[in-house]
Scaffold this motif. Sequence first.
Motif, PDB file in Angstrom:
ATOM      1  N   GLY A 124       0.889  -1.301  -0.091  1.00  0.00           N
ATOM      2  CA  GLY A 124      -0.026   0.047   0.068  1.00  0.00           C
ATOM      3  C   GLY A 124       0.893   1.278   0.142  1.00  0.00           C
ATOM      4  N   ILE A 125       2.015   1.294  -0.525  1.00  0.00           N
ATOM      5  CA  ILE A 125       2.768   2.488  -0.413  1.00  0.00           C
ATOM      6  C   ILE A 125       3.179   2.868  -1.924  1.00  0.00           C
ATOM      7  CG2 ILE A 125       3.847   2.128   1.698  1.00  0.00           C
ATOM      8  CD1 ILE A 125       6.336   0.969   0.253  1.00  0.00           C
ATOM      9  N   GLY A 126       2.946   2.152  -3.080  1.00  0.00           N
ATOM     10  CA  GLY A 126       3.432   2.511  -4.336  1.00  0.00           C
ATOM     11  C   GLY A 126       2.462   3.370  -4.862  1.00  0.00           C
ATOM     12  N   PRO A 127       2.530   4.017  -6.056  1.00  0.00           N
ATOM     13  CA  PRO A 127       1.776   4.826  -6.989  1.00  0.00           C
ATOM     14  C   PRO A 127       0.272   4.318  -6.871  1.00  0.00           C
ATOM     15  CG  PRO A 127       3.817   4.816  -8.096  1.00  0.00           C
ATOM     16  CD  PRO A 127       3.819   3.677  -6.988  1.00  0.00           C
ATOM     17  N   ILE A 128      -0.785   5.068  -6.689  1.00  0.00           N
ATOM     18  CA  ILE A 128      -1.856   4.603  -6.526  1.00  0.00           C
ATOM     19  C   ILE A 128      -2.466   4.203  -7.668  1.00  0.00           C
ATOM     20  CG2 ILE A 128      -4.496   5.348  -5.639  1.00  0.00           C
ATOM     21  CD1 ILE A 128      -3.051   7.151  -3.590  1.00  0.00           C
ATOM     22  N   GLN A 129      -1.963   4.997  -8.705  1.00  0.00           N
ATOM     23  CA  GLN A 129      -2.582   4.476 -10.068  1.00  0.00           C
ATOM     24  C   GLN A 129      -2.217   3.105 -10.503  1.00  0.00           C
ATOM     25  OE1 GLN A 129      -0.884   7.277  -9.348  1.00  0.00           O
ATOM     26  NE2 GLN A 129      -1.558   9.115 -10.547  1.00  0.00           N
ATOM     27  N   MET A 162      -8.534   4.238  -2.961  1.00  0.00           N
ATOM     28  CA  MET A 162      -7.785   3.717  -4.442  1.00  0.00           C
ATOM     29  C   MET A 162      -8.901   3.009  -5.498  1.00  0.00           C
ATOM     30  SD  MET A 162      -6.715   0.613  -5.654  1.00  0.00           S
ATOM     31  CE  MET A 162      -5.935  -0.511  -4.445  1.00  0.00           C
ATOM     32  N   PRO A 163      -9.629   2.446  -4.860  1.00  0.00           N
ATOM     33  CA  PRO A 163     -10.683   1.636  -5.971  1.00  0.00           C
ATOM     34  C   PRO A 163     -11.595   2.661  -6.698  1.00  0.00           C
ATOM     35  CG  PRO A 163     -10.643   0.520  -3.913  1.00  0.00           C
ATOM     36  CD  PRO A 163      -9.941   1.581  -3.632  1.00  0.00           C
ATOM     37  N   ARG A 164     -11.753   3.796  -6.162  1.00  0.00           N
ATOM     38  CA  ARG A 164     -12.605   4.875  -6.782  1.00  0.00           C
ATOM     39  C   ARG A 164     -11.727   5.220  -8.187  1.00  0.00           C
ATOM     40  NH1 ARG A 164     -12.614  10.027  -3.808  1.00  0.00           N
ATOM     41  NH2 ARG A 164     -14.139  10.500  -5.458  1.00  0.00           N
ATOM     42  N   TYR A 165     -10.348   5.093  -7.965  1.00  0.00           N
ATOM     43  CA  TYR A 165      -9.579   5.482  -9.404  1.00  0.00           C
ATOM     44  C   TYR A 165      -9.991   4.108 -10.276  1.00  0.00           C
ATOM     45  CZ  TYR A 165      -5.795   6.927 -12.287  1.00  0.00           C
ATOM     46  OH  TYR A 165      -4.936   7.586 -13.355  1.00  0.00           O
ATOM     47  N   TYR A 166      -9.851   3.074  -9.809  1.00  0.00           N
ATOM     48  CA  TYR A 166     -10.263   1.768 -10.631  1.00  0.00           C
ATOM     49  C   TYR A 166     -11.716   2.117 -11.613  1.00  0.00           C
ATOM     50  CZ  TYR A 166     -11.752  -2.940 -11.479  1.00  0.00           C
ATOM     51  OH  TYR A 166     -12.334  -4.053 -12.104  1.00  0.00           O
ATOM     52  N   THR A 167     -12.568   2.398 -10.634  1.00  0.00           N
ATOM     53  CA  THR A 167     -13.827   2.547 -11.171  1.00  0.00           C
ATOM     54  C   THR A 167     -13.938   3.624 -11.944  1.00  0.00           C
ATOM     55  OG1 THR A 167     -14.891   3.612  -9.165  1.00  0.00           O
ATOM     56  CG2 THR A 167     -15.201   1.492  -9.174  1.00  0.00           C
ATOM     57  N   LYS A 168     -13.255   4.829 -11.888  1.00  0.00           N
ATOM     58  CA  LYS A 168     -13.515   6.115 -12.677  1.00  0.00           C
ATOM     59  C   LYS A 168     -12.603   6.016 -13.629  1.00  0.00           C
ATOM     60  CE  LYS A 168     -13.979  11.008 -12.027  1.00  0.00           C
ATOM     61  NZ  LYS A 168     -13.765  12.131 -11.000  1.00  0.00           N
ATOM     62  N   PHE A 169     -11.506   5.506 -13.544  1.00  0.00           N
ATOM     63  CA  PHE A 169     -10.510   5.708 -14.608  1.00  0.00           C
ATOM     64  C   PHE A 169     -10.078   4.434 -15.420  1.00  0.00           C
ATOM     65  CE2 PHE A 169      -9.503   9.184 -12.247  1.00  0.00           C
ATOM     66  CZ  PHE A 169     -10.103  10.386 -12.921  1.00  0.00           C
ATOM     67  N   LEU A 170     -10.306   3.360 -15.045  1.00  0.00           N
ATOM     68  CA  LEU A 170      -9.762   1.956 -15.544  1.00  0.00           C
ATOM     69  C   LEU A 170     -10.718   0.939 -15.763  1.00  0.00           C
ATOM     70  CD1 LEU A 170      -6.533   1.646 -13.143  1.00  0.00           C
ATOM     71  CD2 LEU A 170      -6.740   2.642 -15.358  1.00  0.00           C
ATOM     72  N   ASP A 224      -7.371  15.188  -9.279  1.00  0.00           N
ATOM     73  CA  ASP A 224      -7.891  14.637 -10.571  1.00  0.00           C
ATOM     74  C   ASP A 224      -9.104  13.489 -10.187  1.00  0.00           C
ATOM     75  OD1 ASP A 224      -7.757  13.745 -13.292  1.00  0.00           O
ATOM     76  OD2 ASP A 224      -6.339  12.014 -12.534  1.00  0.00           O
ATOM     77  N   LEU A 225      -8.840  12.830  -8.767  1.00  0.00           N
ATOM     78  CA  LEU A 225     -10.016  11.825  -8.609  1.00  0.00           C
ATOM     79  C   LEU A 225     -11.193  12.230  -8.259  1.00  0.00           C
ATOM     80  CD1 LEU A 225     -10.236   8.801  -7.749  1.00  0.00           C
ATOM     81  CD2 LEU A 225      -9.732   9.537  -5.278  1.00  0.00           C
ATOM     82  N   ASN A 226     -11.302  13.856  -7.824  1.00  0.00           N
ATOM     83  CA  ASN A 226     -12.712  14.305  -7.698  1.00  0.00           C
ATOM     84  C   ASN A 226     -12.924  15.150  -8.674  1.00  0.00           C
ATOM     85  OD1 ASN A 226     -13.120  12.810  -5.035  1.00  0.00           O
ATOM     86  ND2 ASN A 226     -11.572  14.357  -4.114  1.00  0.00           N
ATOM     87  N   ALA A 227     -12.414  15.541  -9.404  1.00  0.00           N
ATOM     88  CA  ALA A 227     -12.707  16.360 -10.799  1.00  0.00           C
ATOM     89  C   ALA A 227     -13.917  15.963 -11.467  1.00  0.00           C
ATOM     90  CB  ALA A 227     -11.528  16.554 -11.636  1.00  0.00           C
ATOM     91  N   GLY A 228     -14.958  16.727 -11.644  1.00  0.00           N
ATOM     92  CA  GLY A 228     -16.124  16.330 -12.709  1.00  0.00           C
ATOM     93  C   GLY A 228     -17.047  15.226 -11.995  1.00  0.00           C
ATOM     94  N   GLY A 229     -16.850  15.035 -10.545  1.00  0.00           N
ATOM     95  CA  GLY A 229     -17.904  14.144 -10.066  1.00  0.00           C
ATOM     96  C   GLY A 229     -17.355  13.345  -9.014  1.00  0.00           C
ATOM     97  N   GLU A 230     -17.660  13.211  -7.805  1.00  0.00           N
ATOM     98  CA  GLU A 230     -16.781  12.268  -6.805  1.00  0.00           C
ATOM     99  C   GLU A 230     -17.289  10.633  -6.883  1.00  0.00           C
ATOM    100  OE1 GLU A 230     -17.461  13.964  -2.992  1.00  0.00           O
ATOM    101  OE2 GLU A 230     -16.397  15.916  -3.623  1.00  0.00           O
ATOM    102  N   THR A 231     -18.504  10.353  -7.727  1.00  0.00           N
ATOM    103  CA  THR A 231     -18.811   9.114  -7.725  1.00  0.00           C
ATOM    104  C   THR A 231     -19.050   8.520  -9.220  1.00  0.00           C
ATOM    105  OG1 THR A 231     -21.212   9.894  -7.826  1.00  0.00           O
ATOM    106  CG2 THR A 231     -20.255   9.201  -5.646  1.00  0.00           C
TER     107      THR A 231
END
Length: 313
Positions: A124-129, A162-170, A224-231
């Motif tokens: 849990g220490i590496g780049p979140i992306q 971190m899973p929010r990045y997965y659902t939003k961008f990946l 970046d994670l929260n831009a354009g809507g948080e969900t």
Amino acid sequence: MEGRDVTLRTLAPVVAALLLLSAPAARADADEELPVIHSSAAALAHASAHPDTPPPGANDWSCEPSAQHPRPVVLVHGSMENMTFNWFSLSPQLVNEGYCVFALNYGQMEGLHLGVPGASRTSGIGPIQNSAAELGGFVDEVLAATGASEVDIVGHSQGGTMPRYYTKFLGGAGKVANLIGLSPGNHGSTALGLAKLPGVPELLGLGLGPAFAQQVHDSPFIADLNAGGETVPGVRDTVIQTQWDEIATPYTTSFLNGPEVTNILMQTQCPLVGSDHLSIAFDSIAAHHVLNALDPEHATPAPCYPTPPFNGG
């Protein structure tokens, strides 16, 4: 009976210290319930004795989701933590409730880094992306093994963000039905105000890994994670938080805004809850809220009794 239950919760860490080293990691029989001990001290003892192993009951790749619980649950640990330690309490409880449970270690880096026992390399220490991409690969493995079309994710701290990045961008939005965060830093942490001091985020990144600098207040990653809507449409978000959180500060940083969001401050329902950032993952009342979020049609009122900081109960 309630007084007896409170006594058992108080004694759980002591009992665990005596019995845990011989405790089985999984059920020998499908009808036999796994022991559930809500204690970070017990989790520490177990993780020290069983490093790099799934938490009790997790990662049974032959598990077939039931009609009652058709979605597997993926447990995502927090920064500097690992699956063995972080999900010692919740994993067996979910398995006992009939869920197929899976957990992973992510975000590991070469070199020496601070972290709790339970993994040969700090997680849990590496780049979140990059960690989000690891989660995506793991979710695909879980879906392929179980035949399910979606999973539910329960994450602690970074594991809730971190899973929010997965659902939003990946591409994870179509694969995740529920995202349940325990004390996530969804808007970045001030680290009790320290993160606002010049140079502190950079020092955190150098000393503790890139993920820490990414999780501070006003970091580019959080923006970046929260831009354009948080969900993300189609993903139901539940945030379970404690007002005594000393890591994700202020504690309101956890709460999300969106059409399918449920924000729970545990002290609103039960002022006796004393859990903090670490112990919320081992808090039995927090676990009750998790169960309600996973199965809202059968939700029941959460109990109310004192639970201590640091250890949970």
